[in-house]
Design a protein around this motif. Structure first.
Motif, PDB file in Angstrom:
ATOM      1  N   LYS A 111       0.485  -1.067   0.527  1.00 45.06           N
ATOM      2  CA  LYS A 111      -0.034   0.305   0.044  1.00 45.06           C
ATOM      3  C   LYS A 111       0.992   1.228  -0.222  1.00 45.06           C
ATOM      4  N   GLU A 112       1.947   1.793   0.485  1.00 47.13           N
ATOM      5  CA  GLU A 112       2.972   2.699   0.512  1.00 47.13           C
ATOM      6  C   GLU A 112       3.663   3.027  -1.334  1.00 47.13           C
ATOM      7  N   PHE A 113       3.280   1.940  -2.620  1.00 49.90           N
ATOM      8  CA  PHE A 113       3.380   2.332  -3.491  1.00 49.90           C
ATOM      9  C   PHE A 113       1.771   2.506  -4.910  1.00 49.90           C
ATOM     10  N   LEU A 114       0.914   2.379  -3.544  1.00 46.05           N
ATOM     11  CA  LEU A 114       0.329   2.924  -3.998  1.00 46.05           C
ATOM     12  C   LEU A 114      -0.276   5.416  -4.706  1.00 46.05           C
ATOM     13  N   LYS A 115      -0.503   4.289  -5.900  1.00 41.10           N
ATOM     14  CA  LYS A 115      -0.187   6.574  -6.382  1.00 41.10           C
ATOM     15  C   LYS A 115      -1.550   6.432  -7.133  1.00 41.10           C
ATOM     16  N   ASP A 116      -2.433   5.960  -7.769  1.00 37.05           N
ATOM     17  CA  ASP A 116      -3.349   6.387  -8.312  1.00 37.05           C
ATOM     18  C   ASP A 116      -4.804   5.762  -7.626  1.00 37.05           C
ATOM     19  N   LYS A 117      -5.678   6.417  -7.645  1.00 35.97           N
ATOM     20  CA  LYS A 117      -7.054   6.285  -7.153  1.00 35.97           C
ATOM     21  C   LYS A 117      -7.586   5.296  -8.286  1.00 35.97           C
ATOM     22  N   LEU A 118      -8.353   4.765  -6.770  1.00 37.57           N
ATOM     23  CA  LEU A 118      -8.596   2.841  -7.905  1.00 37.57           C
ATOM     24  C   LEU A 118     -10.636   2.925  -7.681  1.00 37.57           C
ATOM     25  N   LEU A 119     -10.510   2.304  -8.737  1.00 39.51           N
ATOM     26  CA  LEU A 119     -12.312   2.082  -7.941  1.00 39.51           C
ATOM     27  C   LEU A 119     -12.704   0.164  -8.257  1.00 39.51           C
ATOM     28  N   ILE A 120     -12.727  -0.151  -7.637  1.00 32.65           N
ATOM     29  CA  ILE A 120     -12.853  -1.607  -7.652  1.00 32.65           C
ATOM     30  C   ILE A 120     -13.635  -2.517  -6.775  1.00 32.65           C
ATOM     31  N   GLU A 121     -14.340  -3.626  -7.802  1.00 29.60           N
ATOM     32  CA  GLU A 121     -15.206  -4.325  -7.463  1.00 29.60           C
ATOM     33  C   GLU A 121     -14.544  -6.106  -7.087  1.00 29.60           C
ATOM     34  N   VAL A 122     -14.303  -6.724  -5.892  1.00 29.80           N
ATOM     35  CA  VAL A 122     -14.398  -7.105  -5.774  1.00 29.80           C
ATOM     36  C   VAL A 122     -15.215  -8.853  -4.765  1.00 29.80           C
ATOM     37  N   PRO A 123     -15.340  -9.594  -4.600  1.00 33.57           N
ATOM     38  CA  PRO A 123     -15.485 -10.586  -3.518  1.00 33.57           C
ATOM     39  C   PRO A 123     -14.948 -10.547  -2.084  1.00 33.57           C
ATOM     40  N   TRP A 124     -14.032 -10.198  -1.677  1.00 29.98           N
ATOM     41  CA  TRP A 124     -13.833 -10.417  -0.131  1.00 29.98           C
ATOM     42  C   TRP A 124     -12.238  -9.045  -0.832  1.00 29.98           C
ATOM     43  N   ALA A 125     -12.539  -8.152   0.447  1.00 25.45           N
ATOM     44  CA  ALA A 125     -11.568  -7.276   0.813  1.00 25.45           C
ATOM     45  C   ALA A 125     -11.027  -7.077   2.368  1.00 25.45           C
ATOM     46  N   SER A 126      -9.710  -7.545   2.738  1.00 23.79           N
ATOM     47  CA  SER A 126      -9.455  -6.820   3.884  1.00 23.79           C
ATOM     48  C   SER A 126      -9.019  -5.270   4.460  1.00 23.79           C
ATOM     49  N   SER A 127      -9.288  -5.195   5.596  1.00 23.73           N
ATOM     50  CA  SER A 127      -9.404  -3.582   5.861  1.00 23.73           C
ATOM     51  C   SER A 127      -8.482  -3.162   5.804  1.00 23.73           C
ATOM     52  N   ALA A 128      -7.365  -3.071   5.708  1.00 24.95           N
ATOM     53  CA  ALA A 128      -6.494  -2.507   6.329  1.00 24.95           C
ATOM     54  C   ALA A 128      -6.323  -1.730   3.937  1.00 24.95           C
ATOM     55  N   ALA A 129      -6.989  -3.151   2.755  1.00 32.43           N
ATOM     56  CA  ALA A 129      -6.240  -2.360   1.756  1.00 32.43           C
ATOM     57  C   ALA A 129      -7.629  -1.641   1.566  1.00 32.43           C
ATOM     58  N   ILE A 130      -8.871  -1.839   2.154  1.00 33.63           N
ATOM     59  CA  ILE A 130     -10.246  -0.845   1.845  1.00 33.63           C
ATOM     60  C   ILE A 130      -9.220   0.584   2.497  1.00 33.63           C
ATOM     61  N   GLU A 131      -8.696   0.903   3.368  1.00 28.59           N
ATOM     62  CA  GLU A 131      -8.731   1.888   3.972  1.00 28.59           C
ATOM     63  C   GLU A 131      -7.231   2.930   3.096  1.00 28.59           C
ATOM     64  N   ALA A 132      -6.639   1.926   2.585  1.00 29.55           N
ATOM     65  CA  ALA A 132      -5.410   1.967   1.770  1.00 29.55           C
ATOM     66  C   ALA A 132      -5.628   2.701   0.410  1.00 29.55           C
ATOM     67  N   ILE A 133      -7.288   2.035  -0.467  1.00 29.92           N
ATOM     68  CA  ILE A 133      -7.834   2.310  -1.253  1.00 29.92           C
ATOM     69  C   ILE A 133      -8.203   4.585  -1.077  1.00 29.92           C
ATOM     70  N   GLU A 134      -9.100   4.246  -0.079  1.00 28.20           N
ATOM     71  CA  GLU A 134      -9.644   4.906   0.450  1.00 28.20           C
ATOM     72  C   GLU A 134      -9.150   6.430   0.307  1.00 28.20           C
ATOM     73  N   ALA A 135      -8.070   5.905   1.008  1.00 31.17           N
ATOM     74  CA  ALA A 135      -7.242   7.326   1.260  1.00 31.17           C
ATOM     75  C   ALA A 135      -6.364   8.354   0.119  1.00 31.17           C
ATOM     76  N   LYS A 136      -6.567   7.217  -0.891  1.00 30.61           N
ATOM     77  CA  LYS A 136      -6.347   7.941  -2.516  1.00 30.61           C
ATOM     78  C   LYS A 136      -7.227   8.388  -3.554  1.00 30.61           C
ATOM     79  N   GLY A 137      -8.484   8.529  -1.948  1.00 24.97           N
ATOM     80  CA  GLY A 137      -9.572   9.055  -3.062  1.00 24.97           C
ATOM     81  C   GLY A 137     -10.257   7.473  -4.024  1.00 24.97           C
ATOM     82  N   GLY A 138     -10.081   6.454  -3.938  1.00 18.04           N
ATOM     83  CA  GLY A 138      -9.892   5.751  -4.218  1.00 18.04           C
ATOM     84  C   GLY A 138     -11.711   5.149  -3.724  1.00 18.04           C
TER      85      GLY A 138
END
Length: 297
Positions: A183-210
């Motif tokens: 997650k430290e390398f995340l730069k882009d604003k991502l919009l993702i639909e997946v069956p399952w997601a961890s809380s760390a991934a959700i928090e990191a993506i929404e911190a970048k506006g995704g």
């Protein structure tokens, strides 16, 4: 005997009658004798050793004794395995085929059936085979230009991951789980639909506006999502109408796909939880409307 004695006598007369040799003649004979003996002497050469044998197809073989020949049965009583070939007379074990199963206990209940169901034995049919997918890997594929969303609203789905070559469609059994590694390398604003997601991934993506949405897929929904070409095609009029309304028509919009099934009671709590960003949560549906994302049918 008389002829041999006569020849010996004549040789002695010739030796006694020969004149004495001069010193120079004696020296010459001595030099000739030395040279003749030197030429006749054997040459002292070093032994060449054992010949070198190269490994080729015509001399390729196992070590002696590495292979033991199998005893051939049915070759007479003198071979100790003749007639019945060591199987005895009649019965199930003497017939051709598999014979008795190793777990057979004479008709009583087998040992593994007498054990209670517990742990993995009880819940094996409910096991989910999820493919782990880190957001760092997603960012790498976006940076390389290999991962491009197919939908007009810019949402990345499992179909996009398969087309990018991140994993084959045949490996997806129960879905994909989004993880927060990288997650430290995340730069882009991502919009993702997946069956399952961890809380760390959700928090990191929404911190970048995704935004992340967890969507339920059963076996039929997975097949329709990953292989829409396996389903009947829509009439040309319906495809043309969809092309006029939207910017473009995806592969999924060209086929008649089955309606999405609701999650079973076991997973209903997960997909109605806002912390998991379940697609059945009213707050999640409202936020998707505000972002201009398509409805999940």
């Amino acid at each position: 005997e008389s002829s041999s004695s006569l020849s010996a006598h004549m040789s002695l007369l010739s030796l006694s009658s020969s004149p004495p040799k001069s010193p120079s003649a004696v020296l010459t004979n001595h030099i000739r004798t030395q040279s003749t003996s030197a030429a006749a002497a054997p040459s002292t050469k070093q032994p060449l050793g054992e010949p070198i044998t190269f490994l080729t197809l015509n001399n390729l073989a196992d070590n002696p004794g590495a292979i033991k020949r199998k005893r051939r049965v049915g070759r007479g009583i003198g071979s100790s395995k003749g007639k019945t070939c060591g199987r005895g007379h009649k019965g199930q074990k003497s017939r051709a085929g598999k014979g008795v199963h190793p777990t057979f206990e004479g008709g009583q209940t087998k040992f593994y059936k007498r054990l209670p169901k517990m742990g993995r034995m009880k819940n094996a049919k409910f096991k989910l085979e999820l493919i782990p997918l880190n957001i760092g890997k997603i960012q790498d594929y976006i940076t390389m230009g290999r991962l491009v969303p197919e939908r007009s609203d810019g949402v990345l789905t499992m179909s996009d991951f398969v087309k990018a070559g991140m994993f084959p469609a045949s490996s997806i059994k129960s879905g994909v789980k989004l993880l927060g590694d990288g997650k430290e390398f995340l730069k882009d604003k991502l919009l993702i639909e997946v069956p399952w997601a961890s809380s760390a991934a959700i928090e990191a993506i929404e911190a970048k506006g995704g935004y992340v949405t967890t969507v339920h897929y059963n076996r039929l929904a997975l097949r329709a999502h990953l292989k829409p070409h396996k389903f009947p095609a829509k009439p040309e009029g319906m495809v043309a109408a969809a092309a006029v309304e939207g910017e473009g028509v995806t592969e999924h919009e060209k086929h008649l796909l089955p309606k999405r099934a609701r999650p079973p009671p076991k997973y209903m709590q997960y997909y109605t939880d806002y912390a998991k960003r379940g697609y059945l949560n009213p707050r999640v549906q409202l936020e998707r409307k505000q972002r201009g994302l398509k409805d999940i049918l």
